[in-house]
Motif scaffolding. Sequence first.
Motif, short mmCIF file in Angstrom:
data_model
loop_
_atom_site.label_atom_id
_atom_site.label_comp_id
_atom_site.label_asym_id
_atom_site.label_seq_id
_atom_site.Cartn_x
_atom_site.Cartn_y
_atom_site.Cartn_z
N THR A 125 0.84 -1.19 0.00
CA THR A 125 0.00 0.00 0.00
C THR A 125 0.88 1.25 0.00
O THR A 125 2.09 1.20 0.20
CB THR A 125 -0.92 0.02 1.23
OG1 THR A 125 -0.11 0.03 2.42
CG2 THR A 125 -1.85 -1.19 1.23
N SER A 134 -10.53 1.80 -1.39
CA SER A 134 -11.96 2.03 -1.23
C SER A 134 -12.76 1.60 -2.46
O SER A 134 -13.96 1.31 -2.37
CB SER A 134 -12.23 3.51 -0.95
OG SER A 134 -11.73 4.32 -2.02
N GLU A 172 2.76 0.72 6.33
CA GLU A 172 1.99 0.33 5.16
C GLU A 172 1.76 -1.17 5.26
O GLU A 172 2.19 -1.82 6.22
CB GLU A 172 2.74 0.69 3.87
CG GLU A 172 3.01 2.17 3.67
CD GLU A 172 1.75 2.98 3.40
OE1 GLU A 172 0.71 2.37 3.07
OE2 GLU A 172 1.81 4.22 3.51
N PRO A 174 -7.15 2.72 -5.58
CA PRO A 174 -7.76 3.03 -4.28
C PRO A 174 -8.38 1.80 -3.63
O PRO A 174 -9.18 1.09 -4.25
CB PRO A 174 -8.84 4.07 -4.65
CG PRO A 174 -8.41 4.63 -5.96
CD PRO A 174 -7.74 3.50 -6.67
N SER A 187 -3.91 3.92 1.72
CA SER A 187 -5.12 4.36 1.01
C SER A 187 -5.23 3.74 -0.38
O SER A 187 -6.32 3.71 -0.96
CB SER A 187 -5.15 5.89 0.90
OG SER A 187 -4.04 6.35 0.13
N CYS A 188 -4.11 3.26 -0.91
CA CYS A 188 -4.16 2.66 -2.25
C CYS A 188 -3.09 1.59 -2.39
O CYS A 188 -2.15 1.51 -1.60
CB CYS A 188 -3.98 3.74 -3.33
SG CYS A 188 -2.35 4.52 -3.32
N LEU A 225 -6.26 -3.47 8.12
CA LEU A 225 -6.21 -2.01 8.28
C LEU A 225 -6.51 -1.59 9.71
O LEU A 225 -5.96 -0.61 10.22
CB LEU A 225 -7.18 -1.33 7.31
CG LEU A 225 -6.75 -1.35 5.83
CD1 LEU A 225 -7.89 -0.89 4.94
CD2 LEU A 225 -5.53 -0.48 5.61
N ASN A 229 0.63 5.81 0.79
CA ASN A 229 -0.12 6.95 1.31
C ASN A 229 -1.04 6.53 2.47
O ASN A 229 -2.25 6.70 2.40
CB ASN A 229 -0.92 7.63 0.20
CG ASN A 229 -1.46 8.99 0.60
OD1 ASN A 229 -0.94 9.62 1.52
ND2 ASN A 229 -2.52 9.43 -0.07
N ASN A 230 -0.40 5.99 3.52
CA ASN A 230 -1.12 5.52 4.71
C ASN A 230 -2.20 4.50 4.36
O ASN A 230 -3.33 4.56 4.84
CB ASN A 230 -1.73 6.71 5.48
CG ASN A 230 -2.11 6.33 6.90
OD1 ASN A 230 -1.55 5.41 7.48
ND2 ASN A 230 -3.08 7.04 7.45
#
Length: 356
Positions: A36, A352, A109, A350, A41-42, A101, A38-39
């Motif tokens: 992953t 999400s 990460e 992403p 996020s993707c 997560l 960016n913390n």
Amino acid sequence: MSSRFVFTNGHTLQLDAPPIKHFLQANPGAYTTSRTHNNASCLLFWDRHITRLSHSIHILSILAPQLLFKTNHYHSPILLPSNALQLLVNDSMCKVLPIALKDKTDCEELAITTLVTASLEELNACQDVDEESLSKILHVHVHVESYVPLAFGTPGNGAHLALAGYGRHVATAKYSDWVRIRKTLEKLRHPSVTELLLSNDGDQILEGCVTNFFVVCCKDLDSDVGTALYDYGNKYPFEVRTAPISDGVLPGIIRHLVLEVCRSEGIPFREIAPSWSEHEIWEEAFITNSLRLVQHVDSIQVPIEWHSAHSKTWKDISWTKKQFQVGEPGMITTLIQEKIMEKAILEGYPISDMCA
């Protein structure tokens, strides 16, 4: 993150799973490792990883079925339907990532390894491989654990390399059995060495055990016609060199991105194995993989007597060493790293969206 997680076929959760190297040693198959960004996020270059995983499955089913099935019996090659593998993998990802997560700290990460094994019985029972039968033929394992990326260029974060072993079998595919095979090279690893390099002759360097290898050197204006020099605009007095896939190296995802950056930025490059006999003209060196992305090299050491080195340990070997400017990546390495990070943002998948 205090735990490691494994999901198998989207439904079997294993808490406190073994470290990834032990997990891969225990299971045959093709695999790919991403992480992953960016913390968390993707996912980095996820589409490229799925494509490479599918390619590895196909190659192993033809050239080395024992690495995929644990059998040498003849069977038809596996051609995967478009997007079918990604749907199968994402099914497990959607279930394991929310759990992982929650257990992650802010500085971490996630390192995500997807291992695919195959059932020969199910494959032989199918006339055609379609999306319905694929879930029976392929067993998808998703292993997740924490990963703290090294800060690029920070003093002490450079790689220390040693030439230690011969090139790998079926190098165009990424398979778990390589983790077991490369263990035999550890006797040549000095405690300060962070990665072992591979060569078939002790001079031409192919790649690392878990990385691709690059050098930046002065241009050879009298290069042989047979080794193409990709000089886009003659912008720099240096060229980047790395071994071609045809020499028997893994077609690494970051390796391919490095060559893309060289093309777009006008950096001359040549796909030719860097020769240790020419190490005096090496100005920079770096290694790449999907966890480290780009890591500059501080030093490289090579056995003086290559052919006898493999029967010894590192203490019994006389080494010759190349020392780069410690702690500081060079200009070309830095530029390539910056451009790959830009691509990482553009091609980030992403999390999400994965289960949407």
